[in-house]
Write an enzyme that holds these catalytic residues in place. Structure first.
Site, mmCIF file in Angstrom:
data_model
loop_
_atom_site.group_PDB
_atom_site.id
_atom_site.type_symbol
_atom_site.label_atom_id
_atom_site.label_comp_id
_atom_site.label_asym_id
_atom_site.label_seq_id
_atom_site.Cartn_x
_atom_site.Cartn_y
_atom_site.Cartn_z
ATOM 1 C CG ASP A 141 35.755 -24.978 81.250
ATOM 2 O OD1 ASP A 141 35.205 -24.556 80.484
ATOM 3 O OD2 ASP A 141 35.981 -26.162 81.446
ATOM 4 C CG ASP A 170 34.208 -29.516 75.638
ATOM 5 O OD1 ASP A 170 35.298 -28.923 75.725
ATOM 6 O OD2 ASP A 170 33.260 -29.190 76.370
HETATM 7 C C1 GLA Z 1 33.991 -28.164 80.035
HETATM 8 C C2 GLA Z 1 35.359 -28.134 79.291
HETATM 9 C C3 GLA Z 1 35.921 -29.731 79.199
HETATM 10 C C4 GLA Z 1 36.085 -30.037 80.348
HETATM 11 C C5 GLA Z 1 34.602 -29.997 81.335
HETATM 12 C C6 GLA Z 1 34.903 -30.498 82.794
HETATM 13 O O1 GLA Z 1 33.167 -28.733 79.197
HETATM 14 O O2 GLA Z 1 35.057 -27.684 77.924
HETATM 15 O O3 GLA Z 1 37.158 -29.816 78.329
HETATM 16 O O4 GLA Z 1 37.017 -29.466 81.096
HETATM 17 O O5 GLA Z 1 34.210 -28.854 81.073
HETATM 18 O O6 GLA Z 1 33.777 -30.336 83.464
#
Ligand code: GLA
Length: 731
Positions: free
Chosen positions: A466, A532
């Site tokens: 990430d 997301d």
């Molecule tokens: C980001 C990612 C999510 C999740 C969060 C965790 O927003 O895109 O899918 O993994 O971080 O904090």
């Protein structure tokens, strides 16, 4: 005109071999014709549909057609606009090279010194080395025609002078014909990525700059100039993609003088690249994709990615990611319970998301400390989880955010100098975190070694990698300079070193969802997280357009809760599953909340995905808009066109009663196909007011009938979908 064959030539060749005047590189129905003047860099005289081999007379016409008419009251010589446009040639649009040496050497005029051309049945390349002896600069241009018909360009600039040369930009340009009257690209934001925007190709520049220090949720992605009728299956389009995961710029420029160019390159911050004597700056790779229709363009990109040796070839495993099920609430029993439920519905890869390390009990602390949280996973609990997941027959995946650090972390406390910053002040907070300067060898080794140690100790199969903040004021404390360029290259190195050290490990590129999706990150990772937002209504749009760049097997696509966490929208399980089907299928839902009936239904969809993935992940993507865009068709047609799977979705209720008839594209006209309703959603009892007559039994129709006349599909409500499967009937 130079024809097929391999040769190397130099202007100064003693054997007197002539410098080719022009070269045609062609593959897969696309041709790039380049004029190769001896006194300037290559000029594209044609980029588009392949006219076939050109006679000398035809080549002369092509070359002449690309020449702008001499204007009165203008430059007295012919203005050549090469793939690296130069102001010194009379071009007053955006220059290819922008830079200087203490104020001098700011207007280069490159003269080719050597050329190499290779032409094969599958494309080839032209490589030109050129020098500006006054500005003391050298440039090497590599222009490739890939087997997919995609043109790939890259430039390397070398400082031949004793004094430093400051690089502002090196941007490569591809001309498009004047009939390209529209510009298409993407906008977007967190949880709403890949929103198409179009505009007329008016005079001036349409510049899309990404200054996020990552690709960006709003990245243009593929700036496409198109004919007025450009659609999924119509018109012509010329797209340009800057394959870079840091700052970048792509420009559509229509000059007063008539040229229409697409230019692209890295966006360098002030002083970011200073070349000492003999040092080089290499641009990102620029991909230029011509195609008939948006599907034609996408098909070339998909084939390009699928042809790579490292393209994932094993069946894409059904994923469960626990993020939206547990967030930071990491409890062994609860997560093991989810793992059991996941295995029971057919999940093959179980991924533990954020919250397992350091003091990470929420998003304010712990980033940078890639060691197990004692509180959450101490006393062997993590081992119990990993063994439990494996015992259930699933792979184990883990979340990392390697380039980031919370100020409340052991790492930030030990090495504040490893945080990207402008001297004297910490960058503004962003999700309570800062950026680790991984171009610093110490920081790089620290993160690399912590990740490798965990992967090896627990046999981790998959990393969700990430990157959740923009790079703001991202200066390096070592150099005092802007650090996005070095950071981005260090990221690629870090990914490569970890992959080399951990064979078989797969890595997903996630960045607050879909903010790091580009062709270069995919050289170092194995799939992307598109967004997301897993609300299936939104995902229909996000995936439909992520598919402009990537084939579905590279795009993570999960079934969420019935009430979407990011939007609050409630959607049927069948629709959520049918939407996730057209990607790398997964589940991101607290299955303890699911009813028994829903759990059984989910298992049926998982089984259907597992049966369909070979077709979905190798087929040609077809997209159509029907009923003036209220009805969307999305499908995968087998490469040999013997089979297809199509999803028809109602986006909006049309103002008139819909015709209900759907054309199925991509099949062979003279072949008969058996059409059936497919997927778990097809078991609805026959209702003559809703279903077409063929619903229960299926029907055999020719490819021509399916393509031109179409079939009735069930009456759909908004955010409902129907799946259709066709298979050639063997004669
Ligand atoms: C980001 C990612 C999510 C999740 C969060 C965790 O927003 O895109 O899918 O993994 O971080 O904090």
């Amino acid at each position: 005109m130079s024809t097929a064959g391999t040769h190397a030539q130099h202007a100064s060749d003693a054997d007197g071999t002539a410098w080719p005047e022009a070269v045609r590189l062609a593959a897969a129905g696309v041709a790039l014709v380049l004029a190769l003047p001896t006194d300037s860099l290559p000029v594209v005289t044609h980029w588009g549909a392949d006219p076939g081999a050109l006679t000398d007379a035809q080549a002369a016409v092509v070359a002449a057609a690309a020449r702008a008419p001499r204007a009165t009251n203008g430059v007295d010589v012919e203005v050549t606009v090469s793939v690296l446009p130069e102001g010194s040639r009379g071009w007053v649009g955006t220059p290819g090279v922008d830079g200087h040496r203490a104020g001098a050497a700011w207007s280069p005029r490159f003269i080719p010194a050597a050329i190499r051309t290779v032409q094969t049945e599958e494309g080839g390349f032209v490589e030109v080395s050129a020098i500006d002896a006054d500005a003391l600069l050298a440039v090497r241009l590599l222009i490739e025609m890939l087997p997919t018909g995609i043109v790939r360009l890259q430039a390397t600039l070398t400082n031949l002078g004793e004094r430093d040369y400051s690089v502002g930009a090196v941007q490569l340009a591809m001309p498009v014909p004047t009939r390209a009257s529209e510009l298409w690209d993407f906008a977007g934001r967190w949880a709403k990525e890949k929103v198409v925007q179009t505009r007329p190709f008016t005079v001036g520049t349409h510049a899309r700059e990404g200054r996020h220090g990552r690709t960006g949720a709003d990245a243009a992605t593929l700036l496409t100039a198109g004919t007025a009728d450009l659609g999924f299956a119509s018109g012509e389009g010329w797209g340009l993609h800057v394959a870079f995961s840091g700052n970048h710029r792509v420009i559509g420029e229509r000059a007063f003088s008539g040229e229409r160019l697409l230019l692209g390159g890295e966006l360098l911050l002030p002083g970011e690249v200073e070349l000492r004597h003999g040092e080089q700056y290499e641009t990102p790779r620029i991909y230029a994709v011509y195609g008939a229709g948006l599907d034609g363009i996408a098909a070339r990109l998909h084939r390009h990615l699928r042809d790579r040796p490292q393209h994932p070839r094993s069946p894409r495993p059904v994923v469960m990611n626990v993020w939206e099920a547990v967030y930071f609430d990491h409890d062994l029993e609860r997560i093991l319970d989810l793992a059991r439920r996941a295995a029971a519905v057919g999940v093959e890869r179980f991924v533990l998301d954020d919250g397992w390390f350091g003091d990470r009990r929420d998003d304010t602390a712990g980033l940078g400390d890639w060691v197990l949280s004692e509180e959450a996973w101490g006393d062997g609990r993590f081992r119990t989880l990993v063994d439990g997941v494996r015992g259930l027959g699933m792979e184990f995946g883990l979340w990392f955010e390697p380039e980031m650090v919370n100020l409340d972390s052991d790492l930030a406390r030990a090495h504040p100098e490893w945080i990207l910053q402008v001297e004297g002040r910490m960058p503004v907070g962003f999700r309570h975190q800062q950026v680790l300067d991984i171009s610093h060898p110490g920081a790089f080794a620290h993160v690399r070694d912590q990740i490798i140690a965990l992967v090896r100790e627990y046999g981790i199969d998959f990393i969700k990698w990430d990157h959740n903040r923009d790079l703001i004021d991202a200066g390096s404390t070592r150099t005092g300079r802007a650090g996005v360029h070095a950071q981005t290259l260090a990221l690629y190195r870090l990914l490569d070193e970890i992959r080399t050290a951990c064979p078989g490990l797969e890595i997903e590129s996630c960045s607050s969802g879909g903010a790091r999706i580009d062709l270069e990150i995919l050289e170092h990772t194995d799939r992307v997280w598109a967004s997301d937002c897993i609300d299936a209504h939104e995902r229909q749009q996000i995936q439909r357009w992520t598919a402009q760049l990537l084939p579905p097997e590279l795009v993570g696509s999960h079934v969420g809760a019935d009430r979407a966490h990011t939007t609050g929208r409630r959607l049927d399980l069948d629709f959520r599953c049918a939407t996730a089907l057209f990607g790398h299928f997964g589940i991101e839902w607290d299955l303890t909340e699911a009813s028994d009936a829903d759990t059984r239904r989910l298992a049926e969809w998982v089984a259907f995905y597992r049966r369909s993935r070979a077709l979905l992940h190798s087929g040609t993507v077809v997209r159509r808009e029907l009923e003036q865009g209220d009805l969307w068709l999305h499908g995968a047609v087998a490469a040999d066109r013997t089979e297809g799977l199509y999803l028809v979705t109602l986006r909006e209720r049309p103002v008139t009663w819909p015709a209900g008839r759907v054309l199925l594209p991509g099949l062979q006209r003279d072949v008969d196909y058996r059409l059936v309703a497919a997927g778990p959603g097809s078991d609805a009892p026959y209702d003559e007011r809703v279903h077409p007559t063929w619903w229960t039994e299926g029907i055999t129709l020719s490819g021509a009938v399916l393509a031109d006349i179409g079939v009735h599909v069930p009456a759909l409500g908004p955010d409902q979908a129907t799946l259709l499967h066709v298979k050639a009937v063997s004669s």
